[in-house]
Design a protein around this motif. Structure first.
Motif, short mmCIF file in Angstrom:
data_model
loop_
_atom_site.label_atom_id
_atom_site.label_comp_id
_atom_site.label_asym_id
_atom_site.label_seq_id
_atom_site.Cartn_x
_atom_site.Cartn_y
_atom_site.Cartn_z
N GLY A 39 8.13 0.87 39.95
CA GLY A 39 8.79 1.39 38.75
C GLY A 39 10.00 0.56 38.35
O GLY A 39 10.24 0.33 37.16
N LEU A 40 10.76 0.12 39.35
CA LEU A 40 11.94 -0.71 39.05
C LEU A 40 11.54 -2.01 38.37
O LEU A 40 12.19 -2.46 37.41
CB LEU A 40 12.69 -1.03 40.35
N ILE A 41 10.46 -2.64 38.86
CA ILE A 41 10.01 -3.91 38.29
C ILE A 41 9.52 -3.72 36.86
O ILE A 41 9.90 -4.47 35.94
CB ILE A 41 8.91 -4.53 39.17
N VAL A 42 8.68 -2.71 36.66
CA VAL A 42 8.18 -2.42 35.31
C VAL A 42 9.34 -2.11 34.37
O VAL A 42 9.41 -2.61 33.24
CB VAL A 42 7.17 -1.25 35.34
N GLY A 59 15.43 0.96 36.17
CA GLY A 59 15.22 -0.48 35.98
C GLY A 59 15.44 -0.92 34.55
O GLY A 59 16.05 -1.97 34.30
N SER A 60 14.95 -0.13 33.60
CA SER A 60 15.08 -0.54 32.19
C SER A 60 16.52 -0.51 31.73
O SER A 60 17.01 -1.46 31.10
CB SER A 60 14.21 0.36 31.31
N ILE A 61 17.25 0.57 32.05
CA ILE A 61 18.66 0.65 31.65
C ILE A 61 19.48 -0.43 32.33
O ILE A 61 20.33 -1.08 31.71
CB ILE A 61 19.24 2.05 31.97
N VAL A 118 22.39 5.20 43.06
CA VAL A 118 23.12 5.99 44.05
C VAL A 118 23.21 7.47 43.65
O VAL A 118 22.89 8.36 44.46
CB VAL A 118 24.53 5.40 44.32
N PRO A 119 23.62 7.80 42.41
CA PRO A 119 23.65 9.21 42.03
C PRO A 119 22.27 9.87 42.10
O PRO A 119 22.15 11.04 42.50
CB PRO A 119 24.17 9.19 40.58
N PHE A 120 21.23 9.13 41.71
CA PHE A 120 19.88 9.70 41.77
C PHE A 120 19.48 10.03 43.20
O PHE A 120 18.95 11.12 43.48
CB PHE A 120 18.87 8.72 41.17
N LEU A 175 9.05 9.00 41.84
CA LEU A 175 9.96 7.89 42.15
C LEU A 175 9.72 6.72 41.21
O LEU A 175 10.67 6.04 40.80
CB LEU A 175 9.78 7.45 43.60
N ASN A 176 8.47 6.46 40.86
CA ASN A 176 8.19 5.36 39.95
C ASN A 176 8.67 5.64 38.54
O ASN A 176 9.13 4.73 37.83
CB ASN A 176 6.70 5.03 39.95
N ILE A 177 8.58 6.90 38.12
CA ILE A 177 9.14 7.26 36.81
C ILE A 177 10.65 7.04 36.81
O ILE A 177 11.22 6.44 35.89
CB ILE A 177 8.82 8.73 36.46
N ALA A 178 11.32 7.53 37.88
CA ALA A 178 12.77 7.33 38.00
C ALA A 178 13.10 5.85 38.06
O ALA A 178 14.06 5.38 37.43
CB ALA A 178 13.29 8.05 39.25
#
Length: 263
Positions: free
Chosen positions: A88-91, A149-151, A164-166, A141-144
């Motif tokens: 999810g982070l990469i995407v 990742g996008s922001i 960290v907050p998540f 987790l991938n949605i999160a």
């Protein structure tokens, strides 16, 4: 020569703040790079912020590796979370690079300024999320990760301000949350920097020695000093009042964010 010295000093400041306050270098690197190159005719105004963000992400690729090694030595990285959130982070980081490329300079500047102000407010008021949610399954987790990742890619950070907050919200102990967040910064920076290279590739208006939106001379000047001084910041964290310094840094971020909004 003055530009090189300014970039070396920027690396020192970013490294110390990262080690001292746990603040990602992007919140410092992006506005300072804009300030350093803002008056140069070979840096077109409509791409200046894109260059600063792309270059910031490229520096995080290198500096995050040393951070991962340090946290792994202490056994604090939750690899079970890392492997499930990385896709999810990469995407998200690639998507963020595409969105940033599509945004005109003014809109991108407003997005960055608002993010900086929100991050400063959280730091200034010491706002922490409640720890009453279970860690999501892989899909969640991938949605999160996609959102984080996008922001993060749009504003040129490694994602710690969001990750960290998540993780603490999901009942991950703060020690593990910080270490895991630092590890998650590498895929965000890799995918984000690659995305900024691709989206900026072939633009004739960009300065020489650019790989897309990544400006190599700035990257090569910032990385060595930031890596060298990050351990210094970590040592200082045990001998000076970090809470007060965080408040001062938050006020500085408020000034930066406000100036970018009003400029």
């Amino acid at each position: 020569m003055e530009v090189i010295i300014s970039l070396l000093i920027l690396g020192v400041v970013a490294g110390i703040l990262a080690g001292l306050l746990g603040v990602g270098g992007g919140l410092v690197i992006v506005p300072v790079v804009v300030w350093i190159f803002g008056q140069r005719p070979d840096f077109p105004a409509e791409y200046l912020l894109h260059i600063a963000i792309g270059t910031s992400l490229a520096t995080i690729v290198v500096t995050s590796i040393s951070s991962i090694i340090a946290h792994q030595k202490r056994g604090a990285v939750r690899w079970d979370i890392v492997w499930r959130i990385v896709p999810g982070l990469i995407v998200g980081a690639l998507l963020g690079a595409v969105i940033a490329d599509a945004l005109p300079h003014q809109e991108l500047k407003m997005f960055f300024a608002i993010f900086v102000l929100l991050a400063a407010l959280k730091m200034l008021l010491n706002i922490d999320p409640p720890t009453d949610h279970q860690l999501p399954k892989t899909f969640g987790l991938n949605i999160a990760g996609t959102v984080i990742g996008s922001i993060s890619a749009i504003v040129g950070i490694g994602g710690g301000t969001l990750t960290v907050p998540f993780l603490t919200w999901c009942k991950v102990p703060i020690r593990n949350a910080v270490a895991t967040s630092s590890t998650c910064g590498l895929p965000i920076a890799l995918a984000g920097a690659a995305g900024f290279m691709i989206t900026g590739w072939g633009l004739e208006e960009l300065p020489e020695w650019s790989l897309g939106y990544v400006y190599l001379p700035a990257f090569l000047a910032i990385v060595p000093t930031s890596m060298l001084f990050a351990p210094v910041g970590a040592k200082l964290a045990h001998s000076i009042p970090v809470k007060r310094l965080k408040q001062v840094f938050a006020i500085l971020l408020c000034v930066v964010g406000t100036k970018m909004l009003l400029d």
